[in-house]
Write an enzyme that holds these catalytic residues in place. Sequence first.
Site, PDB file in Angstrom:
ATOM      1  N   VAL A  16       0.827  -1.209   0.000  1.00 36.80           N
ATOM      2  CA  VAL A  16       0.000   0.000   0.000  1.00 36.80           C
ATOM      3  C   VAL A  16       0.862   1.260   0.000  1.00 36.80           C
ATOM      4  O   VAL A  16       0.680   2.150  -0.820  1.00 36.80           O
ATOM      5  CB  VAL A  16      -0.941   0.018   1.224  1.00 36.80           C
ATOM      6  CG1 VAL A  16      -1.704   1.333   1.300  1.00 36.80           C
ATOM      7  CG2 VAL A  16      -1.903  -1.152   1.159  1.00 36.80           C
ATOM      8  N   ASP A  34      10.235   3.153   6.706  1.00 35.55           N
ATOM      9  CA  ASP A  34       9.914   1.766   7.061  1.00 35.55           C
ATOM     10  C   ASP A  34      10.949   1.291   8.089  1.00 35.55           C
ATOM     11  O   ASP A  34      12.114   1.703   8.039  1.00 35.55           O
ATOM     12  CB  ASP A  34       9.944   0.860   5.829  1.00 35.55           C
ATOM     13  CG  ASP A  34       9.175  -0.435   6.032  1.00 35.55           C
ATOM     14  OD1 ASP A  34       8.089  -0.574   5.444  1.00 35.55           O
ATOM     15  OD2 ASP A  34       9.647  -1.307   6.791  1.00 35.55           O
ATOM     16  N   THR A  90      -2.519  -4.182   9.393  1.00 41.45           N
ATOM     17  CA  THR A  90      -3.371  -4.406  10.568  1.00 41.45           C
ATOM     18  C   THR A  90      -3.933  -5.824  10.466  1.00 41.45           C
ATOM     19  O   THR A  90      -5.058  -6.019  10.002  1.00 41.45           O
ATOM     20  CB  THR A  90      -4.520  -3.374  10.635  1.00 41.45           C
ATOM     21  OG1 THR A  90      -5.097  -3.211   9.327  1.00 41.45           O
ATOM     22  CG2 THR A  90      -4.016  -2.037  11.134  1.00 41.45           C
ATOM     23  N   THR A 125      -6.453  -0.536   7.469  1.00 46.40           N
ATOM     24  CA  THR A 125      -7.816  -0.989   7.742  1.00 46.40           C
ATOM     25  C   THR A 125      -8.045  -1.132   9.245  1.00 46.40           C
ATOM     26  O   THR A 125      -7.260  -1.777   9.941  1.00 46.40           O
ATOM     27  CB  THR A 125      -8.078  -2.335   7.060  1.00 46.40           C
ATOM     28  OG1 THR A 125      -7.938  -2.168   5.646  1.00 46.40           O
ATOM     29  CG2 THR A 125      -9.476  -2.839   7.358  1.00 46.40           C
ATOM     30  N   CYS A 265      -7.028  -8.513   3.168  1.00 45.41           N
ATOM     31  CA  CYS A 265      -8.223  -7.660   3.142  1.00 45.41           C
ATOM     32  C   CYS A 265      -9.492  -8.465   3.373  1.00 45.41           C
ATOM     33  O   CYS A 265     -10.058  -8.447   4.454  1.00 45.41           O
ATOM     34  CB  CYS A 265      -8.308  -6.907   1.811  1.00 45.41           C
ATOM     35  SG  CYS A 265      -7.087  -5.587   1.642  1.00 45.41           S
ATOM     36  N   ARG A 336       0.827 -13.508   2.303  1.00 50.91           N
ATOM     37  CA  ARG A 336       0.209 -13.222   3.596  1.00 50.91           C
ATOM     38  C   ARG A 336      -1.199 -13.806   3.678  1.00 50.91           C
ATOM     39  O   ARG A 336      -2.028 -13.603   2.799  1.00 50.91           O
ATOM     40  CB  ARG A 336       0.145 -11.712   3.834  1.00 50.91           C
ATOM     41  CG  ARG A 336       1.495 -11.058   4.068  1.00 50.91           C
ATOM     42  CD  ARG A 336       1.350  -9.561   4.190  1.00 50.91           C
ATOM     43  NE  ARG A 336       0.862  -8.968   2.948  1.00 50.91           N
ATOM     44  CZ  ARG A 336       0.501  -7.679   2.844  1.00 50.91           C
ATOM     45  NH1 ARG A 336       0.562  -6.887   3.898  1.00 50.91           N
ATOM     46  NH2 ARG A 336       0.083  -7.212   1.686  1.00 50.91           N
TER      47      ARG A 336
END
Length: 426
Positions: A16, A34, A90, A125, A265, A336
């Site tokens: 993202v 980062d 998240t 999110t 997501c 992931r």
Amino acid sequence: MNLQDKKIAVIGLGYVGLPLAVEFAKKYKVIGFDINQSRVNALNGGHDATLEVSDENLQSVLNLEDNGIKLSCNTSDLASCNVYIVTVPTPVDKNNRPILTPLIKASETIGKVLKKGDIVIYESTVYPGVTEDDCVPVLEKESGLKFNKDFFCGYSPERINPGDKTHTVTKIKKVTSGSTPEIGAVVNELYLSIITAGTHLAPSLKVAEAAKVIENAQRDINIAFVNELAKIFNKLDIDTHAVLAAAASKWNFLPFKPGLVGGHCIGVDPYYLAQKAQEVGYHPEIILAGRRLNDSMGEYVATEVLKLLVQNEIPVKNAKVLMLGITFKENCPDIRNTKAIDVYRQLKDFHMDVEVYDPWANAEEVQHEYGMDTVADITGKKYDAIIHTVAHDKFKKLDLKALQNKNAVVYDVKGTLPESIVTKRL
């Protein structure tokens, strides 16, 4: 506020954050931050391992004189910025409870350099209320500043689709919001300066937060519905994909297909909404039922393959099985929360000899994340079962017949292989 005076920090350079930072860097001075030094080093070398940003696009903003991007792990580089955009992950824990730790840590980092007039925008999110209830107190504590007096917040949920080279960050309509109407207008104008698809200014942070979680919860429930249909039609000996193709001839039919629902997501966001619902005393039945059904599909696929082996009189124990794909979706290296791992583990529980082939996945990452090895080459090998778990374009070139032992079965989870070579489809 003059947008040209904005110096933007993007916190978190994953799927993202990096594409967003690169686009902003074409018009503004940007610090890409980062905590992963090796990630920053690789990006400073001009290559994005996630493949979301091309080397050419990344390198074009690394050495701009007026604007451009500086990539860093040094928090002191953030001090000169006045807009902070948080794009950290998240996830959920093993019990599917939201993990806000990366978000809190990012807020602590920003709080230490926050100044009067600065704006902190969250893209990660969350469930409704996290920005104001969880993040703002951290910002106030670390900075000593007062929310909506000294500093302000925005929320603009990410809509990145990993691996999608058509719907890239600037071509996806963006929801924006601010902690005051005035800040909402500023946040909206900032994003509108790079998002060619336009924006939608939500009336509050909570509305924007809620919009994000229901987008993916809606998809999750729709996929759960067709996964349940697949189980029903399998018992009726009806081809689910043929049924869906027939139903899709109606103008308002929603074209969802059965499959494994993983990733960061659709497979995660519904749990965030469920968590908040339970906190306020409501048990979300449909949302959690959809999650349970979708989370069961890996075991279902493995059991279906077992049945096919038995039908073809192939001994299940030590049966040689090839899984095509371990990433969470096609044409993308992201592993992931992949549900292909559930298929693998169930097959191993059946004492099958399983090999996983995925030219998109990084073998070291797979080993680190899931404790399993992938194979780099399947040339000349023979298998009793082949499971098409991920629809990578590269798999279309494989001669699956050459990989089959006598009476071998081919199970197509994605429903994209030619029917002539498939024993059964999900």
